[in-house]
Design a protein around this motif. Sequence first.
Motif, PDB file in Angstrom:
ATOM      1  N   GLN A 192       2.448  -5.616  -2.230  1.00 45.34           N
ATOM      2  CA  GLN A 192       3.283  -4.623  -2.008  1.00 45.34           C
ATOM      3  C   GLN A 192       3.601  -4.498  -0.211  1.00 45.34           C
ATOM      4  OE1 GLN A 192       2.879  -0.758  -3.768  1.00 45.34           O
ATOM      5  NE2 GLN A 192       3.248  -1.691  -5.558  1.00 45.34           N
ATOM      6  N   LEU A 193       2.685  -5.567   0.407  1.00 45.92           N
ATOM      7  CA  LEU A 193       2.784  -5.679   1.882  1.00 45.92           C
ATOM      8  C   LEU A 193       4.193  -5.680   2.392  1.00 45.92           C
ATOM      9  CD1 LEU A 193       0.911  -5.357   4.476  1.00 45.92           C
ATOM     10  CD2 LEU A 193       0.596  -7.958   4.045  1.00 45.92           C
ATOM     11  N   GLN A 194       4.560  -4.973   3.479  1.00 46.41           N
ATOM     12  CA  GLN A 194       6.013  -4.953   4.155  1.00 46.41           C
ATOM     13  C   GLN A 194       5.762  -6.267   5.286  1.00 46.41           C
ATOM     14  OE1 GLN A 194       6.489  -0.709   4.258  1.00 46.41           O
ATOM     15  NE2 GLN A 194       8.364  -1.510   4.490  1.00 46.41           N
ATOM     16  N   ILE A 248       8.236   0.043   8.675  1.00 40.59           N
ATOM     17  CA  ILE A 248       6.904  -0.286   7.967  1.00 40.59           C
ATOM     18  C   ILE A 248       6.607   1.079   7.714  1.00 40.59           C
ATOM     19  CG2 ILE A 248       5.051  -1.457   8.347  1.00 40.59           C
ATOM     20  CD1 ILE A 248       7.461  -3.116   8.641  1.00 40.59           C
ATOM     21  N   TYR A 299      -6.693  -0.398   2.161  1.00 43.87           N
ATOM     22  CA  TYR A 299      -5.204  -0.757   2.174  1.00 43.87           C
ATOM     23  C   TYR A 299      -5.223  -2.068   1.307  1.00 43.87           C
ATOM     24  CZ  TYR A 299      -6.148   2.322   5.810  1.00 43.87           C
ATOM     25  OH  TYR A 299      -6.520   3.541   6.297  1.00 43.87           O
ATOM     26  N   CYS A 304      -2.267  -6.484  -1.733  1.00 45.67           N
ATOM     27  CA  CYS A 304      -1.174  -7.166  -0.769  1.00 45.67           C
ATOM     28  C   CYS A 304       0.121  -7.604  -1.178  1.00 45.67           C
ATOM     29  CB  CYS A 304      -1.845  -8.202   0.126  1.00 45.67           C
ATOM     30  SG  CYS A 304      -3.250  -7.789   1.193  1.00 45.67           S
ATOM     31  N   PHE A 332      -2.816  -1.594   7.143  1.00 43.21           N
ATOM     32  CA  PHE A 332      -3.174  -2.996   6.856  1.00 43.21           C
ATOM     33  C   PHE A 332      -3.177  -3.944   7.956  1.00 43.21           C
ATOM     34  CE2 PHE A 332      -2.436  -7.316   5.582  1.00 43.21           C
ATOM     35  CZ  PHE A 332      -3.582  -7.553   4.638  1.00 43.21           C
ATOM     36  N   TYR A 333      -2.183  -3.909   8.687  1.00 41.92           N
ATOM     37  CA  TYR A 333      -2.154  -4.736   9.876  1.00 41.92           C
ATOM     38  C   TYR A 333      -3.098  -4.101  10.963  1.00 41.92           C
ATOM     39  CZ  TYR A 333       2.167  -6.868   8.043  1.00 41.92           C
ATOM     40  OH  TYR A 333       3.074  -7.771   7.487  1.00 41.92           O
ATOM     41  N   ASN A 370       0.744   2.415   4.496  1.00 38.21           N
ATOM     42  CA  ASN A 370      -0.499   1.586   4.252  1.00 38.21           C
ATOM     43  C   ASN A 370      -0.228   0.128   4.717  1.00 38.21           C
ATOM     44  OD1 ASN A 370      -2.120   2.877   2.141  1.00 38.21           O
ATOM     45  ND2 ASN A 370      -0.248   3.398   1.496  1.00 38.21           N
ATOM     46  N   SER A 371       1.121  -0.276   4.891  1.00 41.98           N
ATOM     47  CA  SER A 371       1.255  -1.578   5.598  1.00 41.98           C
ATOM     48  C   SER A 371       0.745  -1.602   7.190  1.00 41.98           C
ATOM     49  CB  SER A 371       2.743  -2.209   5.443  1.00 41.98           C
ATOM     50  OG  SER A 371       3.077  -2.402   3.962  1.00 41.98           O
ATOM     51  N   LEU A 399      -2.008  -1.341  -1.519  1.00 43.88           N
ATOM     52  CA  LEU A 399      -0.969  -2.244  -1.478  1.00 43.88           C
ATOM     53  C   LEU A 399      -1.075  -3.401  -2.648  1.00 43.88           C
ATOM     54  CD1 LEU A 399      -0.798  -3.067   2.350  1.00 43.88           C
ATOM     55  CD2 LEU A 399       0.791  -1.797   0.995  1.00 43.88           C
TER      56      LEU A 399
END
Length: 296
Positions: free
Chosen positions: A205-207, A33, A196, A203, A40-41, A36-37, A200
């Motif tokens: 590009q969020l993994q 991960i 973030y 979002c 973000f979480y 940035n992901s 991203l």
Amino acid sequence: MKRQVTGVINGAIAAASYGTNPLFGLPLYKGGIGVNSVLFYRYAIAVAIYFLWLKFHKKVSLKITLKEFWPLLLLGLFFSLSSLTLFEAFKYIEAGIACTILFIYPVIVAVMMTAFFKEKMTKTVIFSILLTSAGIVLLYKGKPGMDLNLHGVLMVFSSALLYALYIIGVKNIPVVKHIKSEKLSFYVMLFGLLVYVFNLKFCTQLQIIDNPWLWLCAVALALFPTIISLETITISIKLIGSTTTAILGALEPLTAIFFGVLLFHEQLTLRIITGVVLILAGVIMIVTRKISHRKA
């Protein structure tokens, strides 16, 4: 007296909880991960949990004025970008040395409070910073012959500066002084999340995390170095000031030592014990001075 003790306890909790960043963040890195992901979480989960806690348990009003909006946005960006630069640094240098260099932030706080807010730089403060800094250097256990990556070092310095600006802002921005700590913490996390969302591409590009263990790490990252750390450091800054709270941050590396011994069976060497003693001596010195001063 009670305010001082409460401030010190909250400052110690903030330092210890913030020190868990690598403990929960690095497994997410290893799981593939991206920075940035991960963040973000961290912030999204923290905002969701804290919102439910404030709204339905504490029943705190979250209304803010336009006058409060801009300082809160600024503090949120400071805190969030401090996280981003620190986590970026983990890609270039070891977490141990990154957290060691990060401890320059109490020096930045002390210097800026003296230069811009006319806070007196006493001999006790200077000696306390020297003791705790020496202790943290002793705690660092790097790999022999390993060179420092300049980009990683600059990232940590940026993180330290941004964290120092956050600590100073909470205490010295007039509008912020009157905002309740719970509301302040919530908006710092909410506005910090925007960094973030933007990075991203909103979002896109969020993994996605598809591993229960990694989800547990993400939740722990939201709870300990985010909600608990942010809430307690805000209370500490308001009660005992920016400089003292920053120096209490020396307790952060002790968190790593604690988990290293408890979970990873690391040995307590004479060097590590000496480092711990120096840190505790510096922290006790500044804390007892603060409490004695208030008594007088």
